[in-house]
Scaffold this motif. Sequence first.
Motif, PDB file in Angstrom:
ATOM      1  N   UNK A  20      68.542  34.279  46.564  1.00 46.62           N
ATOM      2  CA  UNK A  20      67.937  33.220  47.501  1.00 46.62           C
ATOM      3  C   UNK A  20      68.397  33.382  48.906  1.00 46.62           C
ATOM      4  N   UNK A  21      69.628  33.544  49.114  1.00 44.46           N
ATOM      5  CA  UNK A  21      70.279  33.626  50.273  1.00 44.46           C
ATOM      6  C   UNK A  21      71.849  33.668  50.422  1.00 44.46           C
ATOM      7  N   UNK A  22      72.207  33.695  51.647  1.00 49.05           N
ATOM      8  CA  UNK A  22      73.677  33.532  51.475  1.00 49.05           C
ATOM      9  C   UNK A  22      73.928  32.745  52.964  1.00 49.05           C
ATOM     10  N   UNK A  23      74.902  31.875  53.078  1.00 51.87           N
ATOM     11  CA  UNK A  23      75.316  30.762  53.833  1.00 51.87           C
ATOM     12  C   UNK A  23      76.797  30.608  53.848  1.00 51.87           C
ATOM     13  N   UNK A  24      77.393  31.460  54.985  1.00 53.26           N
ATOM     14  CA  UNK A  24      78.841  31.432  55.351  1.00 53.26           C
ATOM     15  C   UNK A  24      79.295  32.107  53.907  1.00 53.26           C
ATOM     16  N   UNK A  25      80.162  31.621  53.344  1.00 52.13           N
ATOM     17  CA  UNK A  25      80.897  32.187  52.021  1.00 52.13           C
ATOM     18  C   UNK A  25      79.939  31.803  50.746  1.00 52.13           C
ATOM     19  N   UNK A  26      78.982  31.207  50.769  1.00 51.18           N
ATOM     20  CA  UNK A  26      78.258  30.783  49.493  1.00 51.18           C
ATOM     21  C   UNK A  26      77.036  31.446  49.343  1.00 51.18           C
ATOM     22  N   UNK A  27      76.639  32.036  48.401  1.00 47.56           N
ATOM     23  CA  UNK A  27      75.324  32.489  47.992  1.00 47.56           C
ATOM     24  C   UNK A  27      74.494  31.766  47.092  1.00 47.56           C
ATOM     25  N   UNK A  28      73.427  31.983  46.793  1.00 49.30           N
ATOM     26  CA  UNK A  28      72.415  31.291  45.999  1.00 49.30           C
ATOM     27  C   UNK A  28      71.583  32.071  45.263  1.00 49.30           C
ATOM     28  N   UNK A  29      71.394  32.187  43.766  1.00 46.05           N
ATOM     29  CA  UNK A  29      70.656  33.056  43.244  1.00 46.05           C
ATOM     30  C   UNK A  29      69.755  32.417  42.271  1.00 46.05           C
ATOM     31  N   UNK A  30      68.838  32.914  41.814  1.00 46.38           N
ATOM     32  CA  UNK A  30      67.633  32.192  40.664  1.00 46.38           C
ATOM     33  C   UNK A  30      67.683  33.208  39.517  1.00 46.38           C
ATOM     34  N   UNK A  31      67.759  32.810  38.158  1.00 52.69           N
ATOM     35  CA  UNK A  31      67.555  33.326  37.093  1.00 52.69           C
ATOM     36  C   UNK A  31      66.049  33.606  36.988  1.00 52.69           C
ATOM     37  N   UNK A  32      65.357  34.945  36.676  1.00 51.48           N
ATOM     38  CA  UNK A  32      63.983  35.437  36.610  1.00 51.48           C
ATOM     39  C   UNK A  32      63.367  34.835  35.570  1.00 51.48           C
ATOM     40  N   UNK A  33      63.783  34.387  34.406  1.00 49.82           N
ATOM     41  CA  UNK A  33      63.138  33.903  33.407  1.00 49.82           C
ATOM     42  C   UNK A  33      63.458  32.716  32.850  1.00 49.82           C
ATOM     43  N   UNK A  34      62.863  32.066  31.957  1.00 46.86           N
ATOM     44  CA  UNK A  34      63.194  30.767  31.187  1.00 46.86           C
ATOM     45  C   UNK A  34      64.334  30.941  30.360  1.00 46.86           C
ATOM     46  N   UNK A  35      65.193  29.953  30.415  1.00 46.66           N
ATOM     47  CA  UNK A  35      65.208  28.766  31.140  1.00 46.66           C
ATOM     48  C   UNK A  35      65.406  28.736  32.531  1.00 46.66           C
ATOM     49  N   UNK A  36      64.663  28.127  33.729  1.00 43.45           N
ATOM     50  CA  UNK A  36      64.919  28.241  34.950  1.00 43.45           C
ATOM     51  C   UNK A  36      66.189  27.579  35.285  1.00 43.45           C
ATOM     52  N   UNK A  37      67.074  28.568  35.853  1.00 45.26           N
ATOM     53  CA  UNK A  37      68.359  28.089  36.203  1.00 45.26           C
ATOM     54  C   UNK A  37      68.449  28.742  37.617  1.00 45.26           C
ATOM     55  N   UNK A  38      69.237  28.033  38.648  1.00 47.60           N
ATOM     56  CA  UNK A  38      69.393  28.392  40.007  1.00 47.60           C
ATOM     57  C   UNK A  38      71.068  28.157  40.229  1.00 47.60           C
ATOM     58  N   UNK A  39      71.717  28.996  40.890  1.00 45.07           N
ATOM     59  CA  UNK A  39      73.087  28.704  41.045  1.00 45.07           C
ATOM     60  C   UNK A  39      73.521  28.832  42.675  1.00 45.07           C
ATOM     61  N   UNK A  40      74.373  27.986  43.105  1.00 41.67           N
ATOM     62  CA  UNK A  40      75.111  28.358  44.457  1.00 41.67           C
ATOM     63  C   UNK A  40      76.516  28.908  44.018  1.00 41.67           C
TER      64      UNK A  40
END
Length: 163
Positions: A20-40
Amino acid sequence: MSGSVLVLALALVVGERQAIGVWERWGAIRDAGPPRRCFALAQPVLQGTSGTGGTDRRGGFASVATRVDGTRRQAVFVRFSTTRRPGTPITLAIGERRFGLRGDARGARAPDAATDRAIVAAMRGGRSMSVSGIARGGRPFADTYALAGAATAIDAASLACAR
């Protein structure tokens, strides 16, 4: 390569995930399939003086997961940079706030949804966060995370899962 970029790269290699992106020392990602989960997520900062003699913290990371399951609950999880001695307390500290976590030898999470909400709220206003415990060998350890960029990464992960 910054710590968050490295964590983001590793997370993308491990499974089917989208950056998803990177901000300072934190990144964000998204699982491609179900169940839909996203992480910082972020790695702990190295401990030491003047860039030398730092303690290797590459095995650890902190994450805030957002699940789209009707509750949109955000859940905090921390993977320790070292193996923790079983049965010893785990404390997450942000400023003056202290939170007890539950976990095993390798990681920990908040004991309930109310604690997850309180930790995420404290992260939004904090400068740094540390997770401390007793390592398997009996020595104390603390993994410290810079919180610059954390709020943006958490929001980006939440928005990516809402779509």
